[in-house]
Structure formats: structure tokens, C-alpha cells
Design an enzyme around this catalytic site. Structure first.
Site, PDB file in Angstrom:
ATOM      1  CG  HIS A 177      -3.763  -2.562   0.476  1.00  0.00           C
ATOM      2  ND1 HIS A 177      -3.541  -1.352   0.105  1.00  0.00           N
ATOM      3  CD2 HIS A 177      -3.569  -2.925   1.700  1.00  0.00           C
ATOM      4  CE1 HIS A 177      -3.206  -0.881   1.727  1.00  0.00           C
ATOM      5  NE2 HIS A 177      -3.534  -1.751   2.289  1.00  0.00           N
TER       6      HIS A 177
ATOM      7  CG  HIS B  38      -0.714   2.716   0.202  1.00  0.00           C
ATOM      8  ND1 HIS B  38      -1.639   3.398   0.176  1.00  0.00           N
ATOM      9  CD2 HIS B  38      -1.024   1.372  -0.098  1.00  0.00           C
ATOM     10  CE1 HIS B  38      -2.790   2.775  -0.131  1.00  0.00           C
ATOM     11  NE2 HIS B  38      -2.800   1.670  -0.536  1.00  0.00           N
TER      12      HIS B  38
ATOM     13  CG  ASP C  52      -4.278   6.709  -5.498  1.00  0.00           C
ATOM     14  OD1 ASP C  52      -5.555   6.383  -5.739  1.00  0.00           O
ATOM     15  OD2 ASP C  52      -3.726   6.243  -4.180  1.00  0.00           O
TER      16      ASP C  52
ATOM     17  CB  SER D 111      -6.536   8.665   3.923  1.00  0.00           C
ATOM     18  OG  SER D 111      -6.366   8.100   2.631  1.00  0.00           O
TER      19      SER D 111
ATOM     20  CG  HIS E 228      -5.544   6.309  -1.097  1.00  0.00           C
ATOM     21  ND1 HIS E 228      -5.051   5.427  -2.253  1.00  0.00           N
ATOM     22  CD2 HIS E 228      -6.309   5.370  -0.234  1.00  0.00           C
ATOM     23  CE1 HIS E 228      -5.643   4.272  -2.088  1.00  0.00           C
ATOM     24  NE2 HIS E 228      -6.212   4.268  -1.005  1.00  0.00           N
TER      25      HIS E 228
END
Ligand SMILES: [Zn+2]
Ligand SMILES: [Zn+2]
Length: 764
Positions: free
Chosen positions: A286, A352, A406, A575, A577
Site C-alpha cells: 500500500h 490484509h 496495527d 475492512s 484491519h
């Protein structure tokens, strides 16, 4: 940072948002710079040329390579065109389509296929020679890059072949002896390279596992970004002799950073210790983790370690910046250990919203520091394996000194849903709307999401079109490396779309965040050249608005609805995350002695702190650090001991760091109050006013409707000039100041505004 764009960020799209004039400006600057860079790199390239040529043998040549560079530089950015057909000036969609065929080919890789391959290699060689001749005076970036890619592709293919049908090397390759020799030579080279890497990894692993934490050793963790704002992730780990850096991302500018394209981290700290820096270790592809590399590697060219897809995405960026042949990129596989000075860095598989994401276990003299990168726990991922929880547990059992985890979703309870749930929603939508065209808008980088659209499309016999420059780029790269599985003929170019009935097509497009120049916005406002919307279209918004983008997204949805399309956004996104329950799982497995929450605004990190405390990390052992902080950690202690130069450097066009606070303040003032330019002509020598004052304004008031004000302003200026003549004759700087101050007072008195005032005095 209001815009959290991590999953979509595309600098090009951003630039496209700017005014046409600026674009033209940038383009011409780019051209100049590109030319210069090419000149400078000439010797370097020449020395590499022989190697390039050799390595490129047996590689698939890039027919369009010559001349593309200049074409790219000189051409104004037209996102429509660039989006649909080109990457770096070479056709991309046909390439993807071709590659797509390649993905299915290994399954039927019989003798016939091998013969075909050998024939292809012979044709390739001819073309390659032709190309080399043409390029004698200008060594091509593409040749080297293509050769490297070809090598990697062959390695993948070879591994598959060996698994499926025994060693190809023993059987021979078919075709001419020369061909098979060339091909097998490059195969053997690739195998040797691979074996060498395995051996190094084994060595590093041995060293890491025999490491006994030393009570007296201290490791510094330097947060150079990623804590105040979302994005710009970069963290350095420093021992006595070495530094390793995790990630090197960019961030989007704040709303008050007018005209700024993006921000990158200040790496002064690393530059001052350049000889210690062993390399960048990248968690995933990313932009908020790789986006600053093209800027940073220019100043600090150290090796960059990344998994396969991440590396390919980095390559794309470096190619655009013309840095690819000087960069030292290394491919790492999950489970690999990389020795780096005092450190050993281990890559651990995670899940992810992009594939090939890794957590990094950094084995240091003081103990293991575990950096999760961005992650979630997906037990049923669309591609590849579940996060390597066993390894997390193993590390936990052996003792983890610190966990850097995270925090993005730490404010959300429960579990993040599996990516597969979105696939089910797609299924249902496709089944329900068999008589309509379907358009899916999502993040350019979400390869798994696109895979699921493809799955649904294939099941329902629809053709798939990918539209939007950034998406074409990422999906092209992913399919090239086999991260997207699709049947032959599923993907079509946008130009072919009218050859199929609308209800037999699905478009996957950028613009799910309401970006004004992205494909979806252009469709919504009727500016898309190939697609016009009607009540026969179903739009799936497959993303949630990132904080700060809500307005833009709702504007696009309004536009779409105005065109009578059906817009669906329920259950169409998950998501990437981890939510609270996943964080708990990681904490329970890893059981760190110390915890420093990362990736997130303060409130997110604070929420993770709560999780850490709940799981039993003692309160003094959870540290809330800020960007620029230096944390010193030993087996016994963990504290903030210093603060170093760090923070965002603003990038405006090709200018890096040349826009500072003063320029920014001027831009803010200009944007809010406009500008008044006062022009005075004075006679040299006598200092008599012989022309003016002329008053020019922009963004202040409409002059024709405010003639009185302008006339009065002129009077004020004349009085100021008179006063200066008697006291400070000939001191123009003084006169400018007086004019500015007097006019400023007058305007404020009359209008309560403070425009920028720029007196210009010319001597004639
Ligand atoms: Zn990410
Ligand atoms: Zn991120």
C-alpha cells in the site's frame, strides 16, 4: 490527517485533480528532468548493459519499449486514455489479457506447450536483437526490468513444473539445442539464486534462534512517521552498529496544505547515519507503506526487502521515477530470515486488503520486536493462506520483547469479517440483476476484491472490464504474477465493451472514494468517453468512505442516482484491519513484555492500549509514542529518551521540500483573501513618481464594481509615497513597507479583510 487514503492512494489521480495549467507545468518539468536524469545515469547504465543483454536472452522482449519513455514524458496526462489502455506508454490491457491466458496455461503444460514456448523464445531472441540494435545508444530501462521479471516468472513456472511433472531440466525443453541451452542457463541461474537465498535465510534463521537477549543491550526505535497521521509509515530500529527500517510510506496532505500533492517522511536521521542503514523492510504494497520510496531511495540507496507482489508494486513506482535500475530490490518469501547487521528480520504471513502482506519479527540483540504491519485475521482468505498464527504463538512462547501492532480498527469491537463474505454478497447481486450491467467501484489495490468480481462474473457468464489507471496498474501487476486467477477471455478491453450486451458485462472501476477524476466520477457526471449510465446499470460501492471523503462519496452517489442507476453499498465491503477481538488474539499469542501501539491516530492507538492492558500487559509497559520520538528498549526497560528531527516533507509537483511553512502560509492567505499588486514607476535619480500607482487585484474584489475603493486606495498609496519622499528618498525597500502597511490598514478598516499586498517599484 483527514483523508485516510491508504488503500486507494494514487498520486497520478491526485495530480489529475489539479488545474490543467499545473498539469502542463508538471509535464514539461518532468520532461526536462527525465532528460537530465537519463544523461546522468548514462555511464551507470552503460556498465550494466552487457549484463542486461545477457540476462535478457530468452526473455520476452518488450516490443513497445523504444521511444515509450519520451512519449510518456511529453504527453499531457489524459486519465481517460491512460486509464484504459496504457501503462508507461505501453498497452496494458491486452497485456493483462495475454497474461491471463498465461495463468491458466501451466495446467496444460504438456510437451506441446513446451515446444510452443521454445518457438516463442526463438522469435523472442530475434526481436530482442532487433531491439538491442535500435537502442544501442540509449540503454533501455525496460530491457533490464523485463529480464528480471522474466527470470522471476521462469522461477515460478519452473517450481510449478518440477512439482507437477518432475524436473524439466532432465527432460530437455524441446526446440533447438541453442534455445534449450539458453533457457536452461537462465533457469539454472534462477535456481542458483534461489538456493543461495535459501541458504542465507537458513543461516540467518540459525543465528536468530540461537540469539540470547543481552540484558545490557539497548535498541532504539525511532518513529519517523505514522503516528500522528494515518499514512507515512516509517520506523527505524537502531543498534550500536546497524539500522533497519520498516516501511517507507507517503501520506495525503491536510486540507490546509494547499497545492501539495503528497507528503513524505523527513529522513535526516537516517541520512546522518547512512553507513549504518542495512535496508528497508516493507510489510506490504500500500502507498502509505511504499509511496515515499521513489523519493527516499534517491537520497539513501539501500536494499529494499519485500515479498513478491509488494516488490512488483514497488518496481512500478520506481520505474515511473526512473530509479529501477539503480535500486537494490530483494524478493523475500514468507518464513525467510534476512540477516541485516546486528538484526535478523523474519517475514511472517498475515492477511490484509492486499495480498503478500507480512508482519516482521525483528530479532535484535535485546530480544524480538514484532511489527505486525497492517493486518487482519482472515480464516478463509480469497487467495493464499490464513495469517501464520502458529508462528506468532511460537515467537510468543520463546518470548517477545515488544509488540508494535496495527491500531486502525482498535476502536471497533468484534472481528473483521472475512473477505469471502463480500464474494457472497456479489454472488447475490449478480444473481438478482441478470438483466442489467453491473459496475463495481472499489480500491485500486484490493486485488482479492477484483478476484471476487471476476469469480461472480465467470459464474454468470459476464465479461470483465477494468477501468481506471491505478487499478489497471495494480491488477496488471497482480495478474502478471499469478495473484489473480481467471479464465481465458474473461477480461476484455474497454474498447470492446460495445461488442457485448450490457447485461453480459461487468466493469470494475476506481473512484469508490469520490475522487473527482476517477472512472466512477466521470461516469456519474457524464464525462466518461466509453460508458454512459442509465436505469439499466447497477452500481456496487465496494468500500466505505475513508474519514474526510464522506462528502465526496455522497456527491457521487447523488449523481449516480440522478442518472437513475441503482446504487448498492450494503455488505459490499469489509475492512483490511483487525478489530478488537483480533487484537486480543494477537496479544494472547504473542504475549509481549512491552507494547507500543502504531498505525493510527491517537484515539485509535489509545484504544489498542486498552486492549493491551485488558490482556495483561502491565500499565507502565504500554508506551504511547509520537512521531520523532526515540524509544530505548532493553530486556528490562522501555522508555522515550529522545526526540529527533522528523515529520512531513511536502511534495509539490517535482519540488520536494521546497514548499515550507512560509510558502504555505502565503498560499493560505491568498486562498482566503486574495492579492493586491501595487505598481509604481519612479524616475531614477530624482525619485519622482512618474507612473501609477496602478492597482491589480486577484481574488480580492471585483474591480469594476469597486471603483471607489480602488480610487481611495490609490490616494492612500500616493500619501504614503509622498511621506517617504521627504524622509527616505531613494530607499525603495522602506517605501514598499510603508505602502504595504498603510494600504493594509486602510483595507482592514474598510472591509475587515487582509489580502496579500505586493508593491512593485520600477525605476525608469
Ligand atoms: Zn495497508
Ligand atoms: Zn497502512
Amino acid at each position: 490527517m483527514k483523508k485516510r487514503q491508504e488503500e486507494i492512494i494514487n498520486i497520478q489521480d491526485l495530480r489529475n485533480n489539479k488545474s490543467g495549467r499545473k498539469q502542463a507545468d508538471n509535464t514539461s518539468k518532468k520532461t526536462a528532468k527525465a532528460g537530465k536524469a537519463a544523461k546522468g545515469a548514462g555511464t551507470d547504465k552503460a556498465s550494466k548493459k552487457t549484463k542486461t543483454g545477457k540476462a535478457a536472452k530468452g526473455a520476452k522482449p518488450d516490443k513497445t519499449a523504444p521511444g515509450t519513455k519520451s512519449a510518456k514524458a511529453g504527453k499531457p496526462v489524459s486519465s481517460e486514455k491512460a486509464g484504459s489502455t496504457e501503462r508507461n506508454g505501453k498497452p496494458i490491457l491486452p497485456e493483462i489479457i495475454a497474461k491471463a491466458e498465461k495463468v491458466v496455461r501451466p495446467e496444460k503444460a504438456g510437451k506441446a506447450a513446451r515446444v510452443k514456448k521454445a518457438k516463442k523464445a526463438s522469435v523472442s531472441k530475434k526481436l530482442l536483437r532487433k531491439q538491442e540494435n535500435r537502442e544501442k545508444n540509449r540503454p533501455s530501462l525496460f530491457t533490464l526490468q523485463e529480464a528480471e521479471r522474466a527470470k522471476e516468472r521462469k522461477l515460478i513456472e519452473l517450481k510449478q513444473d518440477i512439482q507437477n511433472q518432475g524436473s524439466l531440466l532432465q527432460e530437455g525443453f524441446g526446440g533447438s539445442a541453442e534455445n534449450s541451452a539458453a533457457v536452461s542457463a537462465s533457469y539454472i541461474m534462477a535456481i542458483k539464486e534461489d538456493r543461495r537465498q535459501r541458504e542465507l535465510s537458513e543461516l540467518a534463521k540459525k543465528r536468530a534462534s540461537s540469539l540470547i537477549p543481552d540484558r545490557d543491550k539497548k535498541i532504539k526505535i525511532i518513529f519517523l512517521g505514522g503516528l500522528e497521521q494515518i499514512g507515512m509509515n516509517i520506523t527505524a530500529f537502531e543498534s550500536d552498529n546497524s539500522i533497519v527500517v520498516v516501511d517507507c510510506g507517503m501520506a495525503f496532505p491536510n486540507e490546509d496544505m494547499l497545492g501539495i500533492d503528497l507528503v513524505i517522511p523527513d529522513i535526516t536521521y537516517l541520512k546522518e547515519r547512512a553507513t549504518k542503514v542495512e535496508g528497508f523492510f516493507i510489510t506490504h504494497g500500500h502507498e502509505d507503506h511504499i509511496g515515499a520510496l521513489p523519493y527516499v531511495l534517491k537520497e539513501l540507496n539501500v536494499p529494499v526487502y519485500a515479498t513478491r507482489l509488494t516488490r512488483a508494486l514497488i518496481e512500478n513506482k520506481l520505474r515511473e521515477a526512473e530509479l529501477l535500475d539503480s535500486a537494490k530490490l530483494r524478493t523475500v518469501e514468507f518464513g525467510d530470515f534476512v540477516g541485516a547487521g546486528d538484526f535478523t528480520v523474519e517475514f511472517i504471513k498475515t492477511n490484509h486488503s492486499i495480498q503478500d502482506a507480512a508482519a516482521l519479527a525483528i530479532h535484535t540483540p535485546a530480544g524480538v520486536i514484532l511489527h505486525t504491519g497492517d493486518f487482519k485475521v482472515d480464516y478463509t482468505p480469497v487467495f493464499g493462506d490464513t495469517i501464520d498464527l502458529q508462528r506468532f504463538a511460537e515467537l510468543g512462547k520463546n518470548g517477545v520483547l515488544a509488540l508494535l501492532c496495527d491500531s486502525t480498527n482498535a476502536v471497533r469491537q468484534g472481528f473483521t469479517m472475512s473477505e469471502r463474505t463480500v464474494g457472497k454478497t456479489f454472488e447475490a447481486i449478480f444473481a438478482e440483476h441478470t438483466d442489467k450491467r453491473i459496475i463495481v467501484a472499489t480500491f485500486a489495490s484490493n486485488v482479492d476484491r477484483v478476484q471476487q468480481v471476476i469469480n461472480a462474473a465467470e459464474k454468470h457468464d459476464r465479461k470483465v472490464v477494468i477501468d481506471g489507471r491505478s487499478m489497471v496498474n495494480v491488477i496488471g501487476t497482480a495478474s502478471e504474477l499469478g495473484y489473480i486467477q481467471l479464465k481465458e477471455g474473461t477480461l476484455i478491453d474497454i474498447a470492446q465493451i460495445r461488442n457485448y450486451p450490457p447485461e453480459k458485462t461487468v466493469l470494475v472501476v476506481t473512484g469508490s472514494q469520490g475522487e473527482s477524476m476517477a472512472a466512477l466520477s466521470r461516469m456519474a457526471t457524464g464525462q466518461h468517453r466509453k460508458v454512459s449510465l442509465s436505469e439499466k446499470d447497477v452500481i456496487i460501492m465496494s468500500s466505505t468512505p475513508i474519514p474526510g471523503n464522506e462528502k465526496a462519496v455522497s456527491r457521487v452517489i447523488n449523481e449516480l442516482s440522478r442518472r437513475h442507476t441503482k446504487v448498492i453499498y450494503q455488505d459490499t465491503h469489509v475492512s483490511g484491519h483487525a478489530c478488537v477481538e483480533e487484537l486480543k488474539l494477537i496479544y494472547a499469542l504473542v504475549h509481549p513484555k512491552f507494547s507500543i501501539p502504531v498505525h493510527g491516530e491517537f484515539r485509535h492507538r489509545l484504544a489498542q492500549r486498552e486492549v493491551a492492558l485488558a490482556i495483561g500487559v502491565p500499565k507502565p509497559n504500554v508506551l504511547m509514542a509520537e512521531t520523532g520520538d526515540v524509544v530505548e528498549i532493553s530486556p528490562e526497560s522501555c522508555e522515550i529518551t529522545d526526540h529527533v528531527q522528523a515529520g512531513p516533507i511536502m511534495v509539490d509537483g517535482l519540488g520536494v521540500g521546497d514548499v515550507g511553512n512560509i510558502v504555505l502560509r502565503d498560499r493560505q492567505s491568498l486562498s482566503q483573501n486574495g492579492i493586491i499588486i501595487v505598481v509604481l514607476a519612479v524616475e531614477a535619480g530624482s525619485g519622482q513618481l512618474i507612473g501609477g500607482p496602478e492597482i491589480v487585484t486577484r481574488g480580492f474584489v471585483y474591480v469594476r464594481e469597486n471603483e471607489d475603493l480602488i480610487e481611495e486606495s490609490k490616494k492612500v498609496i500616493l500619501e504614503s509615497v509622498d511621506r517617504c519622499m521627504t524622509t527616505h528618498n531613494g530607499d525603495w525597500a522602506h517605501m514598499k513597507n510603508v505602502v504595504r502597511d498603510d494600504l493594509d490598514k486602510f483595507i482592514w478598516h474598510r472591509m475587515k479583510r487582509t489580502p496579500m499586498i505586493l508593491p512593485i517599484i520600477s525605476e525608469v
